[in-house]
Design a protein around this motif. Structure first.
Motif, PDB file in Angstrom:
ATOM      1  N   ALA A   1      48.280  46.330  42.968  1.00 46.30           N
ATOM      2  CA  ALA A   1      48.039  47.673  43.459  1.00 46.30           C
ATOM      3  C   ALA A   1      47.965  48.389  42.430  1.00 46.30           C
ATOM      4  O   ALA A   1      48.000  49.213  40.961  1.00 46.30           O
ATOM      5  CB  ALA A   1      47.893  48.720  44.113  1.00 46.30           C
ATOM      6  N   VAL A   2      49.850  47.630  41.641  1.00 45.12           N
ATOM      7  CA  VAL A   2      50.338  48.410  40.511  1.00 45.12           C
ATOM      8  C   VAL A   2      49.951  47.490  38.914  1.00 45.12           C
ATOM      9  O   VAL A   2      49.577  48.124  38.260  1.00 45.12           O
ATOM     10  CB  VAL A   2      52.129  47.955  40.619  1.00 45.12           C
ATOM     11  CG1 VAL A   2      53.048  48.565  39.289  1.00 45.12           C
ATOM     12  CG2 VAL A   2      52.788  49.055  41.362  1.00 45.12           C
ATOM     13  N   ARG A   3      50.212  46.247  39.522  1.00 46.34           N
ATOM     14  CA  ARG A   3      48.775  45.506  38.530  1.00 46.34           C
ATOM     15  C   ARG A   3      47.575  45.970  38.303  1.00 46.34           C
ATOM     16  O   ARG A   3      47.284  45.947  36.739  1.00 46.34           O
ATOM     17  CB  ARG A   3      49.302  44.556  38.585  1.00 46.34           C
ATOM     18  CG  ARG A   3      48.895  43.036  37.504  1.00 46.34           C
ATOM     19  CD  ARG A   3      49.909  42.562  36.050  1.00 46.34           C
ATOM     20  NE  ARG A   3      49.348  41.906  35.757  1.00 46.34           N
ATOM     21  CZ  ARG A   3      49.110  42.873  33.971  1.00 46.34           C
ATOM     22  NH1 ARG A   3      50.172  43.426  34.005  1.00 46.34           N
ATOM     23  NH2 ARG A   3      48.893  41.767  33.369  1.00 46.34           N
ATOM     24  N   THR A   4      46.937  46.027  38.687  1.00 47.34           N
ATOM     25  CA  THR A   4      45.463  46.759  38.944  1.00 47.34           C
ATOM     26  C   THR A   4      45.791  47.916  38.099  1.00 47.34           C
ATOM     27  O   THR A   4      44.560  48.343  37.099  1.00 47.34           O
ATOM     28  CB  THR A   4      45.116  46.689  39.982  1.00 47.34           C
ATOM     29  OG1 THR A   4      44.894  45.744  40.758  1.00 47.34           O
ATOM     30  CG2 THR A   4      43.027  46.890  40.062  1.00 47.34           C
ATOM     31  N   VAL A   5      46.744  48.787  38.038  1.00 44.05           N
ATOM     32  CA  VAL A   5      46.054  50.063  37.797  1.00 44.05           C
ATOM     33  C   VAL A   5      46.428  49.865  36.155  1.00 44.05           C
ATOM     34  O   VAL A   5      46.633  50.986  35.317  1.00 44.05           O
ATOM     35  CB  VAL A   5      47.539  51.460  38.467  1.00 44.05           C
ATOM     36  CG1 VAL A   5      47.599  52.470  37.849  1.00 44.05           C
ATOM     37  CG2 VAL A   5      46.764  51.694  39.605  1.00 44.05           C
TER      38      VAL A   5
END
Length: 407
Positions: free
Chosen positions: A256-260
């Motif tokens: 999720a952090v990578r997508t954001v």
């Protein structure tokens, strides 16, 4: 109550004499007094810091019932039969939770109107010669007998297959729109980050829509997440008459952090190619913050594209977040703090563990019980063997070299 000893009025928000002046003639007095009761009710609510959305909704409910009755709250037309007819109409058009809210809104208005402290009974008696005194405790309303009265098939966690379908379709669709030069490609890429944020940090629609870029935080003990290790939620669900609750949500899922991060670096700047950056996390192509209604519409778009059940809504992402944290073994109090609940019992409503997870836990329990039983059996066998050895040592004595043999 509404006047001081010197004859001046006491500033009591919602008191009748602040809106109806004695001895002043009114054109269409029934309609005028009814509207003034709504103004007084609005003052009464605003004094408790309730939002204008809440105030206007309650006024709309009162006007709806007045139009159905053809009369006014101080007249006999406002009785239990009217309440039942109006409730029956609601039952065919709204969810149970919404119906209960509307019934409660009307009851609050009638309670305000019937309270002698606000002087409306006295005003109605002097102006119209009547005040029926609606029996609030006899209303045939939806009972709030349990914590959750929403739609069981709607507000639930998505299954792992549904999550895979919902998010798995986005990248191919974004690529297709981009190849066709479709302007919807940018909004689709924003949607991927927006619903990832909603799912990956367990947010409500309002919390998601009103995010700004400065809400992201670093965390000293989570350096691998960089600038996205924590999310300051400033628009949490507020209590009655209270400001929005704030909380800090710690980042948990690396994907999720990578997508954001990719969205912030490569997608979001495209919304500001020809205008100053206003810090909105999820802007629209019309240069404004995305609305809660638009969040619903975008979720519906992707839900229909993936042919997922029509009952599912954006709030299901929050339910899914809670369930996945519990399945991952996170402490219950940590989960409750992450989603901003006051009580663990509320968080439990959001949890619906998958069959695979429950089967795994049962298997682990059975294996642990079997292993414990085997351990006890082996321990008992070892103890018995030790006892046999001790018994043999005590009963079998070696002969001395000088012992005589007997025949």
């Amino acid at each position: 109550m509404g006047r001081s000893a010197a004859g001046g009025s006491v500033a009591v928000p919602g008191v009748a004499t602040l809106h109806v002046l004695p001895g002043v003639a009114m054109l269409r007095p029934e309609e005028a007094v009814f509207e003034k009761t709504l103004l007084g009710f609005a003052d009464h609510q605003r004094a408790r810091r309730l939002s204008w959305d809440t105030v206007n909704t309650r006024a709309r409910i009162a006007r709806q019932v007045q139009a159905m009755s053809g009369g006014y709250p101080w007249e006999p037309a406002w009785d239990r039969r009217l309440f039942d007819r109006w409730s029956a109409m609601l039952a065919d058009t709204v969810a149970t939770s919404t119906m209960r809210k509307y019934q409660n809104d009307l009851a609050l208005y009638l309670s305000y109107l019937s309270d002698p402290a606000y002087e409306w009974p006295q005003v109605c008696l002097s102006t119209f010669g009547m005040f029926t005194g609606f029996a609030l405790r006899d209303l045939n309303a939806v009972r709030h007998a349990q914590e959750y009265i929403g739609q069981p098939s709607g507000n639930r966690p998505l299954t792992r297959a549904e999550v895979k379908t919902f998010f798995g379709q986005m990248d191919p669709e974004i690529k297709r729109l981009r190849e066709q030069g479709h302007k919807g490609a940018l909004a689709a890429a924003r949607d991927l980050a927006m619903f990832t944020t909603m799912y990956g940090w367990g947010l409500r629609r309002r919390e998601t829509a009103r995010l700004e870029t400065h809400d992201w935080r670093r965390q000293a003990k989570l350096p691998e997440f960089g600038d996205y290790a924590g999310l300051a939620v400033r628009w949490g669900k507020a209590g009655a008459g209270q400001p929005p609750k704030r909380r800090m949500v710690i980042s948990v899922w690396p994907w999720a952090v990578r997508t954001v991060q990719l969205y912030m670096e490569n997608v979001r700047p495209l919304f500001y190619s020809d205008r100053p950056d206003d810090g909105v996390m999820f802007p629209t192509e019309r240069d404004e913050m995305i609305s809660e209604r638009a969040v619903n519409q975008r979720f519906q778009h992707w839900r229909e594209l993936g042919e997922l059940p029509a009952q599912l809504g954006p709030h299901c992402m929050r339910h899914t977040y809670v369930t996945r944290l519990i399945e991952a073994g996170y402490d219950g109090q940590f989960v409750t703090d992450q989603v901003g609940h006051s009580h663990a019992a509320t968080t439990a409503i959001y949890t619906a563990l998958s069959n695979d997870f429950k089967n795994l836990k049962v298997r682990e329990g059975l294996d642990a019980a079997e292993e414990a039983a085997l351990a006890r059996a082996f321990a008992m066998a070892d103890a018995e063997a030790d006892m046999d050895d001790d018994f043999s040592d005590q009963t079998t004595q070696p002969r001395s070299s000088g012992a005589r043999r007997t025949r």
